[in-house]
Design an enzyme around this catalytic site. Structure first.
Site, short mmCIF file in Angstrom:
data_model
loop_
_atom_site.label_atom_id
_atom_site.label_comp_id
_atom_site.label_asym_id
_atom_site.label_seq_id
_atom_site.Cartn_x
_atom_site.Cartn_y
_atom_site.Cartn_z
N HIS A 1 -1.25 -5.66 1.85
CA HIS A 1 -2.47 -6.47 1.73
C HIS A 1 -2.13 -7.79 1.04
O HIS A 1 -1.33 -7.81 0.10
CB HIS A 1 -3.52 -5.72 0.90
CG HIS A 1 -4.55 -5.01 1.73
ND1 HIS A 1 -4.79 -3.66 1.65
CD2 HIS A 1 -5.42 -5.49 2.66
CE1 HIS A 1 -5.77 -3.33 2.49
NE2 HIS A 1 -6.17 -4.41 3.12
N GLU B 1 0.82 -1.21 0.00
CA GLU B 1 0.00 0.00 0.00
C GLU B 1 0.86 1.27 0.00
O GLU B 1 1.87 1.34 0.69
CB GLU B 1 -0.92 0.01 1.22
CG GLU B 1 -1.94 -1.13 1.22
CD GLU B 1 -2.96 -1.01 0.09
OE1 GLU B 1 -3.08 0.07 -0.51
OE2 GLU B 1 -3.63 -2.03 -0.20
N CYS C 1 -8.36 -2.07 7.92
CA CYS C 1 -6.99 -2.13 7.41
C CYS C 1 -6.43 -0.72 7.22
O CYS C 1 -5.33 -0.40 7.69
CB CYS C 1 -6.93 -2.90 6.09
SG CYS C 1 -7.11 -4.68 6.30
#
Lengths: 214, 214, 214, 214
Positions: free
Chosen positions: D166, D80, D143
């Site tokens: 992720h 991310e 998350c």
């Protein structure tokens, strides 16, 4: 009389046409009681696009700005939530630049949230029979660049609402990109009309789920 | 004067509307030099749909039959290549039947290929700016059932062209199915017009790639 | 002692490796009570692949044949339902042929259904924690070509079960194809073991939904 | 001796297992010259998860923190780029909360960028044969909440690198979610090892395209 500024890009990535420009140009001069639309084209060029945007805001003093961009492959009118302070271009822009991991505004905040009532707009679009959703990312190419530049330019100005809406390919484009979704120009135009009316009418955003688990 | 039979289904799977029926009903009575369209609705019911189709063919002696069906989630006008002799329903039909692994015609051939010029139709649709592709599967629900039933019914009749075209959701449907693509009714109607003209004008199909690696 | 014939293709479409061949070669010589596996490679070439398949069947008299092929982009072990009698190649085969709309067997049936217990295999794979589904199309390239050729070759032979399973990219392939799913070699191998055991143990297929609306 | 903190969530959304926790627990105590991993579970609960994360950072003084989360449906290890300051939950968390459009840290910055070398990690993962990509959005559920909370907690601490990765479903999960991609636990574990080594070895990120047009 409020001014609503709509922007759309020139064609890019070898497309002969840009649905964003086709959509906003069709609304140039359109208005209802209390507002009138001015539509302008932006170059699909890092830097130049934001200089043009800043100049338009200085010139027009808009009460509402909606920047519109093509998202080839997306299925609906996607109302962007957030612009992030980075350029990371998977393709070249129209000046043959391909910026990688460069901040849009050096020292600027990491992100700006749209000040459009994004949930209310999505709800109004769906109620009008137009496919729509909230998007959690505007990418990292010239669309996000302009979205960020726009929010930065209006950050100090009270009462200006601003944000970004991504739109699918036109059918004539999708006819050359098998597997890609599309939307008719008429529906894109109607969608932006709905977004403008909703943005001008909303003092605060609707409370409605529009998020993603990941 | 040739008769072109178009069929579309009643709504199914809890939808209030079926784009296939909306499309073909709009073309009922339409024609050009040498042909006229008759549009009829079919029930979304295993068995009944094929009985209705066979009766229509007996009644109307069409030169061309295009059955049209909704493919919610697909992005374009997809011209089906082949119908297979099995019902395997992931959902119930409108008579609450859910057939699993039952032949459509006991003892019938495993499959029938469309006798439409599917490559020429896809090429003509794209040339008209309409997103289109060849599809290698019509599924195993009532659409495939009718496609197979249609081909079986015309199998012995010389000179009758027949096939199946799947179409996406209408925008008003996709507005209730976030993530699903759509197409405007106007484009679906124009697409079926293009398909009819191409089918009637083609003695043999175009030679063009329309396959899939898997 | 029954012979189980597994086939996998040589690499194609510029890939350095083919997961189908890696999977079946790992099972060559493997067996349990009553059966033993023979694994052979097929050329990814129209015509030659089916000649090789027919020779293998003549040579080995297998009780069960599972042809395995790479389906780059698919997410799971997909057990194919039907082979159709047409080659329509979106890419060239390994002999630089690109057949378009040519029957695989002139005068052959339009399609053959797998004689594997496809529903029972999918259920057994899922019960073993392996992602799996029934697929309604094996495409129109060399995989479908071999699947059709296999079913044609065993069509007259009593008691021979045969069919086709598509498998995803290996992780090392997907690492070069961003956006594509993958599966580990260990799971592919275990999946084919489960398919063999299930096929040999099933007198008739399970009754379970495995179809598609479109 | 540097401490590397890995976190993974407890199962959520009715799953019996969470691949993130399975992955990081397998690495608890693992290390190479100069570093050792501590793996801890976080509750999938807004607020509590960030309180736990802040306490872990205070307790462990890690040099590197990688929070890992399940992204069911994604195909690869997605590193991310950015955490945004909003909770907008499409489903309930494990305490039955469903926050909509609430800031994670009132008055906090709109976003934080990962301080991991995300491009170098993606390049190293791919070089190791592991599917990987940069992701432009971590969603708006727990998350993203933890990713933002983590970056906020380490914002004032010099020399601490932190970020979020992720990971897909495990195969056994995807076996219950037809159509979803998966990755084996072994590859996820190896992927996190590669990410740790790359993060500790990189003084600055690699210059490599990892962006998206939209």
């Amino acid at each position: 009389m409020k001014t609503v500024l709509l922007t759309g890009f020139e064609p890019f990535n070898k497309e002969p046409i840009n649905p964003a420009w086709e959509t906003v140009r069709a609304l140039d001069g359109w208005g209802e009681v209390g507002f009138r639309v001015v539509a302008r084209q932006l170059p699909c060029v890092f830097g130049d696009a934001n200089a043009a945007m800043a100049a338009l805001i200085d010139e027009l003093h808009p009460a509402l700005v909606i920047a519109v961009g093509q998202a080839g492959g997306r299925v609906d009118l996607s109302v962007e939530r957030v612009a992030i302070n980075v350029d990371d271009a998977p393709i070249k822009d129209n000046a043959e630049q391909q910026l990688v991991d460069v901040p849009i505004v050096r020292g600027g905040p990491a992100a700006y949230f749209s000040t459009l009532p994004i949930k209310a707009i999505v709800a109004a679009l769906r109620a009008a029979g137009l496919p729509a959703s909230v998007s959690q990312t505007a990418g990292t190419f010239v669309c996000n660049h302009v979205f960020y530049g726009l929010m930065h330019a209006v950050a100090g100005r009270d009462g200006v609402k601003a944000g970004f809406i991504h739109i699918p390919y036109l059918p004539e484009q999708a006819a050359r990109h098998p597997g890609a979704a599309s939307m008719s120009l008429e529906q894109m135009i109607e969608g932006i009309r709905v977004a403008i009316r909703t943005a001008l009418a909303s003092d605060r955003d609707a409370v409605a789920v529009g998020g993603a688990t990941h």
